[in-house]
Design an enzyme around this catalytic site. Structure first.
Site, PDB file in Angstrom:
ATOM      1  N   ASP A  11       0.862  -1.180   0.000  1.00 35.50           N
ATOM      2  CA  ASP A  11       0.000   0.000   0.000  1.00 35.50           C
ATOM      3  C   ASP A  11       0.898   1.230   0.000  1.00 35.50           C
ATOM      4  O   ASP A  11       2.111   1.131   0.187  1.00 35.50           O
ATOM      5  CB  ASP A  11      -0.909  -0.019   1.242  1.00 35.50           C
ATOM      6  N   SER A  12       0.268   2.390  -0.134  1.00 32.39           N
ATOM      7  CA  SER A  12       1.036   3.634  -0.087  1.00 32.39           C
ATOM      8  C   SER A  12       1.490   3.967   1.330  1.00 32.39           C
ATOM      9  O   SER A  12       2.414   4.744   1.522  1.00 32.39           O
ATOM     10  CB  SER A  12       0.187   4.794  -0.628  1.00 32.39           C
ATOM     11  N   CYS A  74      -4.401  -1.495  -1.788  1.00 36.62           N
ATOM     12  CA  CYS A  74      -4.539  -0.072  -2.077  1.00 36.62           C
ATOM     13  C   CYS A  74      -5.556   0.090  -3.202  1.00 36.62           C
ATOM     14  O   CYS A  74      -5.358  -0.452  -4.300  1.00 36.62           O
ATOM     15  CB  CYS A  74      -3.188   0.498  -2.492  1.00 36.62           C
ATOM     16  N   THR A  76      -6.388   2.875  -4.793  1.00 36.92           N
ATOM     17  CA  THR A  76      -5.877   3.760  -5.850  1.00 36.92           C
ATOM     18  C   THR A  76      -4.985   2.982  -6.808  1.00 36.92           C
ATOM     19  O   THR A  76      -5.080   3.132  -8.034  1.00 36.92           O
ATOM     20  CB  THR A  76      -5.098   4.940  -5.232  1.00 36.92           C
ATOM     21  N   GLU A 153      -2.815   9.078   8.309  1.00 40.56           N
ATOM     22  CA  GLU A 153      -1.356   8.889   8.291  1.00 40.56           C
ATOM     23  C   GLU A 153      -0.655   9.740   9.354  1.00 40.56           C
ATOM     24  O   GLU A 153       0.369   9.345   9.890  1.00 40.56           O
ATOM     25  CB  GLU A 153      -0.789   9.226   6.905  1.00 40.56           C
ATOM     26  N   CYS A 185     -10.990   2.858   0.348  1.00 36.69           N
ATOM     27  CA  CYS A 185      -9.568   3.092   0.583  1.00 36.69           C
ATOM     28  C   CYS A 185      -9.204   2.240   1.781  1.00 36.69           C
ATOM     29  O   CYS A 185      -9.942   2.222   2.777  1.00 36.69           O
ATOM     30  CB  CYS A 185      -9.329   4.580   0.885  1.00 36.69           C
ATOM     31  N   HIS A 187      -7.166   2.651   4.018  1.00 34.86           N
ATOM     32  CA  HIS A 187      -6.970   3.428   5.246  1.00 34.86           C
ATOM     33  C   HIS A 187      -8.279   3.556   6.029  1.00 34.86           C
ATOM     34  O   HIS A 187      -8.266   3.676   7.254  1.00 34.86           O
ATOM     35  CB  HIS A 187      -6.485   4.852   4.917  1.00 34.86           C
TER      36      HIS A 187
END
Length: 264
Positions: A11-12, A74, A76, A153, A185, A187
């Site tokens: 993931d980012s 992720c 995106t 984050e 997402c 997150h």
């Protein structure tokens, strides 16, 4: 015969840890390698070309680490680079986070589905396309919520900042009549309770990590990739050290995990 090669997850940033945590819960004897591209987050405001470049590098790294399966944790990355990631993975099994969720939602008793996600995911209309592919009669309303990833984050979930931001987004009139919401997402499961509170229980919130990991298990069984390790290894790589990443990884997996900085 057990296949004890690790499952790769990327993931980012910290969002994919929600998927990795679910893998640990449902597959407690599997080794996991996680890559958080914290140097380049958030992915949601970047171009398709840039996202694809990052994802291909990470995928090739996980293949080199001998991962037997790769989970794109992720939305995106899935929405913008799925085909390129599969190509970079070669023969390695690849599981995405959008299609399993879209398929499950499309076959349940939902009518008006809301999706909150990053700008890049919403602009791709990936959820709408996948859901309509399985059930064209459903109404899908997508909305970009770009402030949520930085809030998570930076460690501001469950604060007045996250509460007011979530309430402001979800009070939008386009979400007036939804009966289901997809947290588009990885997150966002970290703020799931705050989303539920904003809707006061009127809207069903989809548990995406559970759906994705069930699909992973199904595909691993089908491809004879199941493993059994008495004391599995959990190795976390990140492209830039952040306190929040280390804190969440240890919170989800225990303090004995390996955290390692890795520049690709």
């Amino acid at each position: 015969m057990n296949d004890n090669r690790p499952i790769g997850v990327f993931d980012s940033g910290v969002g994919g840890l929600t998927v990795a945590k679910e893998i640990k819960r449902l597959l407690p004897n599997e080794n996991i390698i996680y890559f958080g591209d914290t140097k380049h987050l958030p992915y949601g405001d970047k171009s398709k070309e840039t996202i694809t470049k990052f994802c291909k590098k990470i995928t090739k790294f996980l293949v080199k680490e001998d991962c037997k399966a790769i989970v794109i944790a992720c939305n995106t990355a899935t929405a913008n680079s799925f085909e390129e990631i599969k190509e970079a993975a070669g023969d390695v099994l690849v599981i995405d986070v959008i299609s399993p969720v879209a398929k499950k939602v499309a076959y349940e008793l939902n009518q008006n589905i809301g999706v909150i996600a990053t700008k890049a995911t919403v602009n791709s209309h990936a959820y709408k396309k996948y859901i309509k592919k399985y059930n064209r009669h459903l109404k899908v309303i997508e909305m970009a919520t770009p402030l949520l990833v930085p809030i998570i984050e930076e460690g501001f979930k469950n604060t007045s900042i996250s509460k007011s931001t979530i309430e402001t987004y979800l009070a939008h009139k386009k979400f007036e009549n939804i009966d289901t919401i997809i947290l588009g997402c990885t997150h966002y499961p970290l703020i799931e309770k705050e989303v539920q509170a904003a809707f006061q229980g009127r809207v069903k919130v989809i548990d995406s990590p559970l759906i994705v990991v069930n699909e992973l298990i199904h595909q691993m069984q089908k491809n004879n990739l199941m493993g059994f390790t008495e004391e599995p290894d959990y190795h976390f790589y990140f492209s830039d050290y952040t306190e929040n990443f280390a804190k969440l990884a240890k919170q989800f997996f225990g303090k004995s995990i390996v955290l390692e900085l890795k520049r690709l």
